[in-house]
Scaffold this motif. Structure first.
Motif, PDB file in Angstrom:
ATOM      1  N   VAL A  37       0.858  -1.198   0.000  1.00  0.00           N
ATOM      2  CA  VAL A  37       0.000   0.000   0.000  1.00  0.00           C
ATOM      3  C   VAL A  37       0.891   1.243   0.000  1.00  0.00           C
ATOM      4  N   HIS A  38       0.786   2.055  -1.059  1.00  0.00           N
ATOM      5  CA  HIS A  38       1.609   3.278  -1.145  1.00  0.00           C
ATOM      6  C   HIS A  38       0.799   4.531  -0.833  1.00  0.00           C
ATOM      7  N   GLY A  39      -0.524   4.423  -1.000  1.00  0.00           N
ATOM      8  CA  GLY A  39      -1.388   5.559  -0.710  1.00  0.00           C
ATOM      9  C   GLY A  39      -2.579   5.112   0.125  1.00  0.00           C
ATOM     10  N   ILE A  40      -2.952   5.949   1.105  1.00  0.00           N
ATOM     11  CA  ILE A  40      -4.127   5.646   1.942  1.00  0.00           C
ATOM     12  C   ILE A  40      -5.054   6.855   1.906  1.00  0.00           C
ATOM     13  N   LEU A  41      -6.319   6.594   1.628  1.00  0.00           N
ATOM     14  CA  LEU A  41      -7.293   7.683   1.625  1.00  0.00           C
ATOM     15  C   LEU A  41      -8.472   7.269   2.499  1.00  0.00           C
ATOM     16  N   VAL A  42      -8.779   8.078   3.487  1.00  0.00           N
ATOM     17  CA  VAL A  42      -9.987   7.839   4.288  1.00  0.00           C
ATOM     18  C   VAL A  42     -11.032   8.825   3.779  1.00  0.00           C
ATOM     19  N   GLN A  43     -12.120   8.301   3.245  1.00  0.00           N
ATOM     20  CA  GLN A  43     -13.141   9.166   2.644  1.00  0.00           C
ATOM     21  C   GLN A  43     -13.834  10.016   3.712  1.00  0.00           C
ATOM     22  N   MET A  44     -13.867  11.310   3.469  1.00  0.00           N
ATOM     23  CA  MET A  44     -14.565  12.241   4.374  1.00  0.00           C
ATOM     24  C   MET A  44     -15.963  12.514   3.819  1.00  0.00           C
ATOM     25  N   ILE A  99      -6.913  11.418  10.365  1.00  0.00           N
ATOM     26  CA  ILE A  99      -6.010  11.848   9.272  1.00  0.00           C
ATOM     27  C   ILE A  99      -4.553  11.798   9.755  1.00  0.00           C
ATOM     28  N   ASN A 100      -4.333  12.248  10.981  1.00  0.00           N
ATOM     29  CA  ASN A 100      -2.953  12.309  11.476  1.00  0.00           C
ATOM     30  C   ASN A 100      -2.399  10.945  11.882  1.00  0.00           C
ATOM     31  N   ALA A 101      -3.247   9.913  11.836  1.00  0.00           N
ATOM     32  CA  ALA A 101      -2.771   8.545  12.095  1.00  0.00           C
ATOM     33  C   ALA A 101      -2.175   7.929  10.827  1.00  0.00           C
ATOM     34  N   ILE A 102      -2.476   8.529   9.672  1.00  0.00           N
ATOM     35  CA  ILE A 102      -1.954   7.999   8.405  1.00  0.00           C
ATOM     36  C   ILE A 102      -0.464   8.351   8.308  1.00  0.00           C
ATOM     37  N   ASP A 103       0.342   7.393   7.839  1.00  0.00           N
ATOM     38  CA  ASP A 103       1.757   7.684   7.579  1.00  0.00           C
ATOM     39  C   ASP A 103       1.819   8.845   6.572  1.00  0.00           C
ATOM     40  N   PRO A 104       2.476   9.971   6.915  1.00  0.00           N
ATOM     41  CA  PRO A 104       2.495  11.128   6.002  1.00  0.00           C
ATOM     42  C   PRO A 104       2.984  10.769   4.591  1.00  0.00           C
ATOM     43  N   ALA A 105       3.878   9.777   4.501  1.00  0.00           N
ATOM     44  CA  ALA A 105       4.403   9.377   3.176  1.00  0.00           C
ATOM     45  C   ALA A 105       3.321   8.691   2.333  1.00  0.00           C
ATOM     46  N   LYS A 106       2.272   8.178   3.009  1.00  0.00           N
ATOM     47  CA  LYS A 106       1.178   7.502   2.284  1.00  0.00           C
ATOM     48  C   LYS A 106      -0.076   8.365   2.216  1.00  0.00           C
ATOM     49  N   ASP A 107       0.014   9.588   2.729  1.00  0.00           N
ATOM     50  CA  ASP A 107      -1.147  10.481   2.839  1.00  0.00           C
ATOM     51  C   ASP A 107      -1.407  11.162   1.487  1.00  0.00           C
ATOM     52  N   VAL A 108      -2.010  10.415   0.563  1.00  0.00           N
ATOM     53  CA  VAL A 108      -2.170  10.911  -0.810  1.00  0.00           C
ATOM     54  C   VAL A 108      -3.217  12.029  -0.928  1.00  0.00           C
ATOM     55  N   ASP A 109      -3.970  12.261   0.148  1.00  0.00           N
ATOM     56  CA  ASP A 109      -4.879  13.414   0.172  1.00  0.00           C
ATOM     57  C   ASP A 109      -4.145  14.695   0.584  1.00  0.00           C
ATOM     58  N   GLY A 110      -2.975  14.532   1.195  1.00  0.00           N
ATOM     59  CA  GLY A 110      -2.178  15.689   1.617  1.00  0.00           C
ATOM     60  C   GLY A 110      -2.782  16.456   2.780  1.00  0.00           C
ATOM     61  N   PHE A 111      -3.582  15.774   3.626  1.00  0.00           N
ATOM     62  CA  PHE A 111      -4.249  16.473   4.739  1.00  0.00           C
ATOM     63  C   PHE A 111      -3.514  16.312   6.072  1.00  0.00           C
ATOM     64  N   HIS A 112      -2.536  15.387   6.131  1.00  0.00           N
ATOM     65  CA  HIS A 112      -1.803  15.169   7.395  1.00  0.00           C
ATOM     66  C   HIS A 112      -1.082  16.456   7.789  1.00  0.00           C
ATOM     67  N   ILE A 113      -1.046  16.711   9.085  1.00  0.00           N
ATOM     68  CA  ILE A 113      -0.469  17.959   9.577  1.00  0.00           C
ATOM     69  C   ILE A 113       0.992  18.137   9.108  1.00  0.00           C
TER      70      ILE A 113
END
Ligand code: NDP
Length: 296
Positions: free
Chosen positions: A92-99, A111-125
């Protein structure tokens, strides 16, 4: 003047073509298949449509799609455990949690639990901070799509006056950061802005992301300006549900130099950029050069 209509659908097809080529190269040259995991909690009808469309397009460009559906009543801890599992999964290279998430969940914690490197939505702090400080980050998909269309239409954006209407974390603020990164002079307008018409009238670039149907009329637009309409408002018209933008397309088209339609403008670019971000994340995870033209 009749504005050029920026065809987001055609542009998104082009981006998906580039993504497909990169995916092919990753598979044949490096034995890696980019993978995108999409998590949907609950049965919100609009979210179900988005998730279906994301999964379909992920498969079409040759990537692996992992879909996870959780009941509306799922405990937040169960969702966080799933995110941990996806963070640790090398496929898994990208993770998206649908809002949006159900009310009993805290979106920021999720959102902040997602690994920033896999945060393909770009919402991680972390990604928000990296973007704000001009460093390499994952860039939110909708503003990234808007930026790509602006660059394609105008070329160099340096020195242009840009007005972003809306200051949300998912569109307005990252859009303003990206335009600043292009050396535009950026104004962010919002519901408390005074003399909004005058503020908008100064702009060479207008990005409207307010969620108010047809709020921006043609007489707010500087002749020749480029207008990007992010708004998606569902309205009943002539007995049908239609998608209406934040811009009054008819009157703006008579004044602007270029304008995006709704539907068929920013919307299709958003999913194309999600796929582009997943390829970028996969390249970074494997220490490979990033695809050109698919990042900010
Ligand atoms: P938000 O509701 O989070 O933010 C709206 C922003 O618009 C706020 O900053 C608000 O100001 C401002 N605003 C509202 N009313 C006015 C007004 N009368 N005058 C000036 N500013 C105003 O929305 P989003 O950013 O999430 O989305 C905006 C639009 O974009 C929506 O229509 C949404 O559906 C669409 N969208 C489309 C996407 C796509 O893929 N094409 C993706 C994401 C969103 P204040 O902060 O002062 O309240």
């Amino acid at each position: 003047m009749t504005a050029e209509i920026i065809d987001g659908k055609a542009f998104a097809t082009r981006i998906r073509g580039q993504v497909t080529q990169h995916v092919d190269r990753l598979k044949t040259g490096h034995g890696v298949t980019p993978g995108l995991a999409v998590v949907l909690v609950g049965e919100d009808p609009a979210s179900q449509v988005y998730v279906r469309s994301k999964n379909k397009q992920t498969v079409e460009v040759g990537m692996n799609s992992y879909e996870h559906r959780l009941d509306r009543d799922t405990e937040e801890s169960t969702l966080l455990a799933l995110i941990d599992q996806l963070n640790a999964d090398p496929a898994v290279h990208g993770i998206l949690v649908q809002m949006p998430l159900p009310d009993h969940m805290d979106s920021a914690s999720v959102i902040n639990a997602i690994d920033p490197a896999k945060d393909v939505d770009g919402f991680h702090i972390s990604n928000v901070g990296l973007l704000a400080t001009g460093q390499k980050s994952m860039v939110p998909c909708t503003p990234l799509g808007c930026l790509m269309m602006l660059r394609d239409t105008l070329g160099n954006l340096s020195g242009l006056d840009a007005v972003v209407l809306g200051r949300s974390n998912i569109v307005g603020k990252p859009m303003a950061q990206l335009l600043l990164g292009e050396s535009c002079t950026v104004t962010i307008a919002h519901s408390r802005t005074r003399d909004l018409a005058e503020v908008v009238k100064r702009a060479d670039i207008v990005v409207a992301a307010v969620g108010r149907p047809e709020m921006v009329p043609g007489d707010w637009i500087k002749p020749g300006a480029t207008v990007i309409d992010v708004g998606i408002n569902r309205m009943e018209r002539d007995g049908k549900t239609r998608l209406i933008g934040d811009v009054d397309f008819q009157s703006v088209q008579e004044v602007a130099g270029a304008v995006t339609p709704v539907p068929g403008g920013v919307g299709p670019m958003t999913i194309a950029c999600l796929l582009a971000n997943t390829v970028t994340a996969c390249c970074r995870a494997n220490g490979l050069p990033e695809p050109e033209g698919l990042t900010a």
